[in-house]
Design a protein around this motif. Structure first.
Motif, mmCIF file in Angstrom:
data_model
loop_
_atom_site.group_PDB
_atom_site.id
_atom_site.type_symbol
_atom_site.label_atom_id
_atom_site.label_comp_id
_atom_site.label_asym_id
_atom_site.label_seq_id
_atom_site.Cartn_x
_atom_site.Cartn_y
_atom_site.Cartn_z
ATOM 1 N N THR A 78 -14.163 -7.536 11.687
ATOM 2 C CA THR A 78 -15.576 -7.278 11.426
ATOM 3 C C THR A 78 -16.430 -7.743 12.599
ATOM 4 O O THR A 78 -17.462 -7.158 12.905
ATOM 5 C CB THR A 78 -16.023 -8.048 10.160
ATOM 6 N N TYR A 133 -4.120 3.092 7.836
ATOM 7 C CA TYR A 133 -4.199 3.909 6.626
ATOM 8 C C TYR A 133 -5.622 3.867 6.070
ATOM 9 O O TYR A 133 -6.190 4.897 5.698
ATOM 10 C CB TYR A 133 -3.207 3.402 5.587
ATOM 11 N N LEU A 134 -6.208 2.678 6.044
ATOM 12 C CA LEU A 134 -7.565 2.553 5.520
ATOM 13 C C LEU A 134 -8.555 3.285 6.411
ATOM 14 O O LEU A 134 -9.571 3.778 5.945
ATOM 15 C CB LEU A 134 -7.957 1.085 5.411
ATOM 16 N N ILE A 168 -9.158 -9.279 8.759
ATOM 17 C CA ILE A 168 -10.289 -8.384 8.487
ATOM 18 C C ILE A 168 -11.602 -9.020 8.959
ATOM 19 O O ILE A 168 -12.468 -8.354 9.522
ATOM 20 C CB ILE A 168 -10.347 -8.036 6.986
ATOM 21 N N SER A 216 -16.796 -5.053 5.053
ATOM 22 C CA SER A 216 -16.417 -5.127 6.459
ATOM 23 C C SER A 216 -16.713 -3.803 7.147
ATOM 24 O O SER A 216 -17.218 -3.755 8.270
ATOM 25 C CB SER A 216 -14.935 -5.477 6.549
ATOM 26 N N PHE A 253 0.838 -1.213 0.000
ATOM 27 C CA PHE A 253 0.000 0.000 0.000
ATOM 28 C C PHE A 253 0.869 1.258 0.000
ATOM 29 O O PHE A 253 0.514 2.268 -0.624
ATOM 30 C CB PHE A 253 -1.003 -0.004 1.162
ATOM 31 N N ILE A 273 -5.430 -4.488 0.103
ATOM 32 C CA ILE A 273 -5.250 -3.059 0.379
ATOM 33 C C ILE A 273 -4.964 -2.284 -0.906
ATOM 34 O O ILE A 273 -5.421 -1.154 -1.066
ATOM 35 C CB ILE A 273 -4.113 -2.851 1.409
ATOM 36 N N GLY A 285 -1.221 -0.489 7.552
ATOM 37 C CA GLY A 285 -2.149 -0.674 6.439
ATOM 38 C C GLY A 285 -3.579 -0.420 6.862
ATOM 39 O O GLY A 285 -4.309 0.340 6.217
ATOM 40 N N LEU A 286 -3.980 -1.034 7.970
ATOM 41 C CA LEU A 286 -5.364 -0.862 8.423
ATOM 42 C C LEU A 286 -5.600 0.553 8.941
ATOM 43 O O LEU A 286 -6.668 1.128 8.734
ATOM 44 C CB LEU A 286 -5.705 -1.902 9.488
ATOM 45 N N ASP A 326 -10.536 2.380 9.147
ATOM 46 C CA ASP A 326 -11.645 1.846 9.922
ATOM 47 C C ASP A 326 -11.183 0.993 11.079
ATOM 48 O O ASP A 326 -11.808 0.942 12.121
ATOM 49 C CB ASP A 326 -12.557 1.032 9.014
ATOM 50 N N TYR A 327 -10.097 0.282 10.849
ATOM 51 C CA TYR A 327 -9.534 -0.506 11.938
ATOM 52 C C TYR A 327 -8.179 0.094 12.270
ATOM 53 O O TYR A 327 -7.783 1.089 11.695
ATOM 54 C CB TYR A 327 -9.412 -1.966 11.516
#
Ligand SMILES: Nc1ncnc2c1ncn2[C@@H]1O[C@H](COP(=O)(O)OP(=O)(O)OP(=O)(O)O)[C@@H](O)[C@H]1O
Ligand SMILES: [Mg+2]
Lengths: 325, 272, 301
Positions: B126, B211-212, B122, A283, A151, A265, B208-209, B214-215
Motif C-alpha cells: 500500500t 490473481y487479485l 499488503i 489497500s 485461493f 485472499i 495470489g496477489l 492490484d499488486y
C-alpha cells in the motif's frame, strides 16, 4: 497454592512480554509508513485528496513531526483504539467502527477453520494409527491435494460447486440456493462455511496439522507412563487427553498466523465481509488508515493467541511454570 | 527411507528441475504480450500448434505458462537466500551466544515472528511501489525467524555434544566450528527444507496477489496468478485457460515442498 | 519336600521380532521360563539381551511391530489355566516367502480381551525408567490414589488418601504428604522409583515385574529398595520377576535365576547352586560371577 502463584506470575510476565512485542510490532509498522518514498503523505493518500484531509491525516499519524515523536503521538492514539478515520472506503467513519465487526467475522472464520482442521486431523490420525508403508499412498496423495494455496483451492471449490449446482439443480429445474453462483454477495452463511472448508483444505495446513497431531498422539500413546498406567489396570484415556492438551494448544496457536494469511485472499475470492476483504479493498483504494488499523489488529490477534496458549500450557503442565519460573 | 519416499523424491525432484530450467530459460525467450493477442483464435482447445490451447485473447497458454515463471523464479530464489542465510546466522548466534547479543537477536526474531506475513506484505504494497521483488524481499525477511528457530534448536542440541566440544578444545575457533561443523555439515538439510518452503511461499504470494490483480504482475504480462484470474470471465465450458496455470501452481508448490522435505530427510539420514 | 506345584506363570518358546531399517530382527528367540506362586524369578543378562521384552510380553505390552509372533504364555489362577496367546496363530500369518505378518487390529483386540482383566489385579510392573513411568501432569498422590481406588473401590476419599500415605511411608519415603502433592519432575530418581513401587504394590498384584528397579540409584538406596522388596513380598507371598544387572541382588532375592544373552536363555539355575558354586556354569554366567567376586565353580566349554 505455590503453583497458582507461579501461574499468576508467569501470566503477568507473558502479558508484559506481549505488550512489549506489540509496541515493537507497531514500531515496525509505523516505520514502514515513514519509509514511504518522497513526501509520505502524498505517497499514502489517493490522488486528489483534499489538502485539509491530508493535514488531518498527517496530524493523526504524527507525520508532521520527526519520526520518533510522531511514533509516540500515533501510538498514544492507537492505544485508545483510535486509528483515525477512513478516507475512501467509508469516508469520515472511524476505522475501528468498520474494522471491529469485520475482524470479528474473520476471527470466527479462521478460528472455526482451524478447529475443524484440528478435529479432522485428529480423527484421521486416530484412524491411521502407527505409520505403515501401506498408508503412504494415501498420505502422499493427501499431501499433494492439500498443498494448493487456499485461493487456488477456493477457485477449484467454487468452480466445482457451481458446476455441480448448474448440472444437478438448475438444469434439473429446481430452485438454486441463495449463494449460487459463487462468488456473489449473499446474506447466506454458506460462503463462510465454504471459506472454512477451503482454509482447511489449502495452504498445506491440513497435512501439516495431521503430521503434528499424529506425531504427538503417537508420542503420548507410546510413552512409558501410558504403559505403566495400563499395567496397573487404570484407564489410559484421561491421561492421554490431559497430555495432549499442551501439544494441541501449541499446534492451534502456531498455525493461526498461517490461517490469518490464507483467510485474507479467501475472503476476497468469496467476497465475504471480513477483515481480509476490507484490508485488500482498502489497500486497493489507498485507504491508508484502514490498512494500518487492520495490520495492528491482525498483529494483536497473533500476540493474544500466543499469550493465551502460553497461559493454558502453564496451567496444564506444572513443568512449564518450573521451567520459566 | 522407504521406497515410496524415494519415488516421491524423484518425482518432486523432476518438478523442481523443470521449474528451474524454465525459470532459467524463460528470460531469453522473446515474448511481446501485445503481439500475442489474436482475436481470431480465442479459447481454442489444446492442439498441435497450441499445446495447451489459447486464452480469452487468443494467446498461447503454454507460452504464457513458460514466461510466467519469470514472475516468481528470481524473487523466490532471492527470498529463499535471504531467509536461509540470515536466518541460519541469526539462529546460530541465538543458539550459541550469551548475554545481551543473544537477548537482542532473540527479541528481534520474536518481533519479526509476530508480524502476520501476508498482512504486512499488503501494508508494504500500500505504501511503496508494489513490485514482486519488493514483495519477495519482505517475504524473505519475514521468514528469517522461522529458519532461525530450527537452526537454533539444532545448534543448541549440537553445542553440547562431545565432538563439537572436542573441536573447540582442540583449539579450533568456535566461529569456524559453528559455521563449518554445525551449519555447513549438520544443518544443510534444514536449510534445503526451509529454502524450498520459502520459495513455495513466494510463489504463493506472487500468484495470489497477481490473481487479485492490484499488486504482483499486471496484465498483459503473464503470471500464473493473473492467468488463473481469467476464471472470472471464462465460460464454464472452457476451463483450460485457468485450469492449466492453477494445476501448475499446485504442482510446483507441492513439488517444492515435497522435494525440500524428502531431500532433507535423506540428508539427515545420511548425516546420522 | 512335596512335588513342585504347577507354576503360576509359564512362558514357552516366546519369539519377538521387530522391523528395523535393516530389516526384520529377532530379538527374543524361543525363550521359556516359569514363575512359581509366591516366588521370585531372577533374570540376568547383558544390555539388549531381551530381558525387558520378555517381561513385557508377559504383560501384553510389547511396543513396536510386529512384536510377539510366537510362543505360549499360560497363567494359572485359582486352579484355572488361561492360555493368553492361544489365539496368536489367528493373528499371525506365515507367507511363503518373507517374514511372518501380524494383524495389528486383531492383536490389539486380543490384548484387550486377554490382558485387560489381568492388568493391575493379577500382574503389574515397575518399569526401567521411573521418572518416565509417571504421568508428568499429575501429582504422585493422584496417581497413587488411582491405584488404591482400583484395588479397593469402596473406600471413601479420605480413606483413599490415608491408604496412599501409608504406602508412601511403607516404601520408606520421608515426608509422605509432601511427596503425595509433588509432581514427578520435582522428585529425585530414587524417590520416583519408590513412588512407582508404591503405585504398583498398592494394586496388590499376584505377580510383580520389577525391571532393574535399582539401576541409577546410589548404593545405600539400592540396598534399601532390595530389602523393601523382600519385606513386602515375604509378608504377602506375591510372586515376582526381578530383572537386574547386579548378580548379588538377584542372588539375594530370587530362588531361581535365568541368564539371557542375544535373545536366548543360556542358563537356568537355582540361586542356591550359584551361591555355592555347584554344577557347571555357562561361560557368560561365569564372567558375571567372577566380576562380582563370587565363586565360579566349573565352566562348561
Ligand atoms: N521397539 C523396538 N524396535 C526395535 N528393536 C527393539 C525395540 N525394543 C527393543 N528392541 C531391541 O530388542 C533388544 C532387546 O531389548 P530389551 O529392552 O529387552 O533389552 P534388555 O535386556 O532389557 O536390555 P537392558 O539391560 O539395557 O535394559 C535390544 O537389542 C533392543 O535394541
Ligand atoms: Mg531392559
Amino acid at each position: 497454592m505455590n503453583r497458582l502463584l507461579g501461574l499468576v506470575l508467569l501470566a503477568g510476565r507473558r502479558l508484559a512480554g506481549g505488550l512489549l512485542l506489540l509496541v515493537g510490532a507497531s514500531f515496525l509498522i509505523y516505520f514502514t509508513i515513514r519509509s514511504a518514498p518522497g513526501d509520505a503523505i502524498d505517497a499514502i493518500t489517493p490522488m486528489g485528496t483534499p489538502p485539509e484531509v491530508k493535514e488531518k491525516l498527517a496530524a493523526d499519524f504524527g507525520l508532521d513531526q520527526p519520526p520518533l515523536a510522531g511514533y509516540v503521538t500515533w501510538l498514544g492514539r492507537s492505544a485508545t483504539g483510535d486509528f483515525g478515520e477512513s478516507l475512501v472506503f467509508a469516508p469520515g467513519e472511524q476505522v475501528m467502527t468498520i474494522a471491529r465487526p469485520a475482524f470479528k467475522l474473520t476471527l470466527l472464520v479462521s478460528g472455526g477453520a482451524l478447529l475443524l482442521c484440528l478435529f479432522l486431523a485428529t480423527a484421521l490420525a486416530v484412524v491411521l494409527g502407527e505409520p505403515s508403508p501401506r498408508q503412504q499412498l494415501l498420505t502422499g496423495a493427501l499431501y499433494f491435494v492439500t498443498a494448493a494455496p487456499a485461493f487456488v483451492a477456493a477457485i477449484f471449490f467454487s468452480q466445482g460447486m457451481n458446476a455441480f449446482v448448474r448440472r444437478f439443480v438448475e438444469d434439473a429445474g429446481y430452485d438454486t440456493p441463495p449463494w449460487y453462483p459463487i462468488p456473489i454477495y449473499s446474506e447466506s452463511v454458506m460462503p463462510y462455511f465454504f471459506a472454512g472448508i477451503v482454509l482447511v483444505a489449502g495452504d498445506g495446513l491440513f497435512m501439516d496439522m495431521l503430521n503434528t497431531v499424529r506425531a504427538e498422539i503417537l508420542a503420548v500413546r507410546n510413552a512409558q507412563f501410558i504403559a505403566a498406567i495400563r499395567a496397573k489396570g487404570a484407564s489410559t484415556l484421561p491421561h492421554t487427553f490431559r497430555n495432549l492438551v499442551v501439544p494441541f494448544v501449541s499446534a492451534f496457536a502456531a498455525r493461526l498466523p498461517v490461517v490469518l494469511g490464507g483467510v485474507v485472499i479467501v475472503e476476497y475470492v468469496f467476497t465475504l465481509d471480513g477483515a481480509g476483504y476490507l484490508l485488500l479493498e482498502a489497500s486497493k483504494q489507498r485507504d491508508f488508515p484502514v490498512v494500518v488499523g487492520l495490520s495492528v489488529l491482525f498483529t494483536l490477534a497473533i500476540i493474544v493467541m500466543n499469550l493465551l496458549a502460553d497461559v493454558v500450557r502453564a496451567a496444564v503442565d506444572p513443568r512449564e511454570v518450573a521451567r520459566n519460573g | 527411507m522407504g521406497r515410496f519416499s524415494r519415488i516421491g523424491l524423484w518425482l518432486s525432484g523432476a518438478i523442481v528441475l523443470v521449474v528451474v530450467l524454465l525459470g532459467v530459460v524463460a528470460p531469453f525467450i522473446p515474448y511481446e504480450p501485445a503481439d500475442a493477442v489474436s482475436y481470431d483464435r480465442v479459447l481454442e482447445v489444446p492442439s498441435v500448434s497450441h499445446v495447451l490451447g489459447t486464452d480469452e485473447q487468443g494467446r498461447d497458454i503454454a507460452m504464457r505458462l513458460v514466461k510466467g515463471t519469470e514472475a516468481f523464479f528470481l524473487p523466490g530464489l532471492m527470498a529463499a537466500g535471504i531467509a536461509v542465510l540470515v536466518g541460519a546466522l541469526a539462529g546460530a548466534v541465538a543458539g550459541y551466544a550469551t548475554g545481551p547479543v543473544r537477548a537482542v537477536i532473540v527479541g528481534a526474531l520474536q518481533l519479526l515472528d509476530t508480524l502476520p506475513r501476508l498482512v504486512f506484505i499488503i501494508l508494504v504494497c500500500t505504501i511503496r511501489n508494489p513490485s514482486v521483488t519488493l514483495i519477495a524481499f519482505v517475504a524473505g525477511v519475514l521468514f528469517i525467524p522461522t529458519v532461525a528457530a530450527v537452526i537454533r534448536r539444532k545448534v543448541e542440541a549440537l553445542g553440547s555434544e562431545d565432538y563439537i566440544l572436542a573441536h573447540i578444545a582442540h583449539g579450533f575457533h568456535s566461529v569456524w566450528v559453528i559455521l563449518y561443523h554445525i551449519l555447513w555439515l549438520q544443518c544443510w538439510p534444514i536449510m534445503v527444507r526451509q529454502a524450498a518452503y520459502v520459495f513455495g511461499y513466494v510463489l504463493f504470494v506472487e500468484t495470489g496477489l497477481s490473481y487479485l490483480g492490484d499488486y504482483g504482475v499486471q496484465e498483459p504480462d503473464p503470471s500464473w496468478g493473473n492467468m488463473v484470474a481469467q476464471v472470472r470471465s471464462l465460460p464454464p465450458d472452457a476451463p483450460w485457460p485457468w485450469l492449466v496455470p492453477a494445476a501448475a501452481i499446485v504442482l510446483t508448490i507441492s513439488g517444492f515442498l515435497a522435494f525440500g522435505n524428502l531431500a532433507a530427510r535423506r540428508g539427515e539420514e545420511a548425516i546420522r | 519336600m512335596t512335588a513342585t506345584p504347577e507354576p503360576m506363570l509359564q512362558v514357552s518358546d516366546l519369539v519377538i521380532e521387530f522391523d528395523t531399517s535393516a530389516g526384520r530382527r529377532r530379538v527374543v528367540d524361543g525363550v521359556s521360563f516359569s514363575v512359581q506362586q509366591g516366588e521370585v524369578l531372577g533374570i540376568l543378562g547383558e544390555s539388549g539381551s531381551g530381558k525387558t521384552l520378555s517381561t513385557l510380553a508377559v504383560l501384553g505390552l510389547v511396543p513396536g511391530r510386529p512384536g510377539v509372533v510366537g510362543g505360549r504364555i499360560d497363567l494359572v489362577l485359582d486352579d484355572r489355566r488361561e492360555a493368553l496367546l492361544a489365539d496368536l496363530p489367528t493373528v499371525v500369518s506365515t507367507p511363503n516367502r518373507g517374514p511372518v505378518r501380524k494383524d495389528d487390529r486383531r492383536w490389539n483386540r486380543l490384548v484387550q480381551r486377554r490382558w485387560r482383566p489381568l492388568w493391575g489385579r493379577v500382574m503389574t510392573a515397575v518399569f526401567q525408567n521411573p521418572r518416565q513411568s509417571l504421568d508428568p501432569l499429575m501429582t504422585i498422590g493422584a496417581q497413587l490414589d488411582e491405584s488404591v481406588r482400583l484395588a479397593e473401590p469402596t473406600l471413601g476419599r479420605l480413606e483413599v488418601r490415608g491408604r496412599s500415605l501409608d504406602w508412601l511411608a511403607r516404601v520408606k519415603l520421608h515426608e509422605p504428604a509432601r511427596v503425595h502433592a509433588s509432581y514427578a519432575h520435582e522428585l529425585s530418581g530414587g524417590m520416583c522409583q519408590r513412588a512407582m513401587i508404591a503405585i504398583a504394590l498398592a494394586r496388590q498384584p499376584r505377580l510383580l515385574i520389577a525391571d532393574e528397579p535399582t539401576t541409577g540409584l546410589d548404593t545405600t538406596v539400592r540396598q534399601e529398595i532390595v530389602e523393601l522388596f523382600q519385606e513386602l513380598l515375604a509378608a504377602e507371598r506375591r510372586a515376582m520377576m526381578y530383572i537386574s544387572h547386579d548378580i548379588r541382588e538377584v542372588l539375594f532375592l530370587a530362588r531361581e535365576i535365568i541368564v539371557m544373552r542375544h535373545g536366548r536363555i543360556v542358563e537356568v539355575v537355582a540361586a542356591e547352586d550359584l551361591k555355592a558354586g555347584r554344577g557347571r556354569r555357562h561361560p557368560y554366567t561365569a564372567t558375571l560371577l567372577a566380576a562380582a567376586d563370587l565363586p565360579v565353580g566349573e565352566v562348561a566349554s
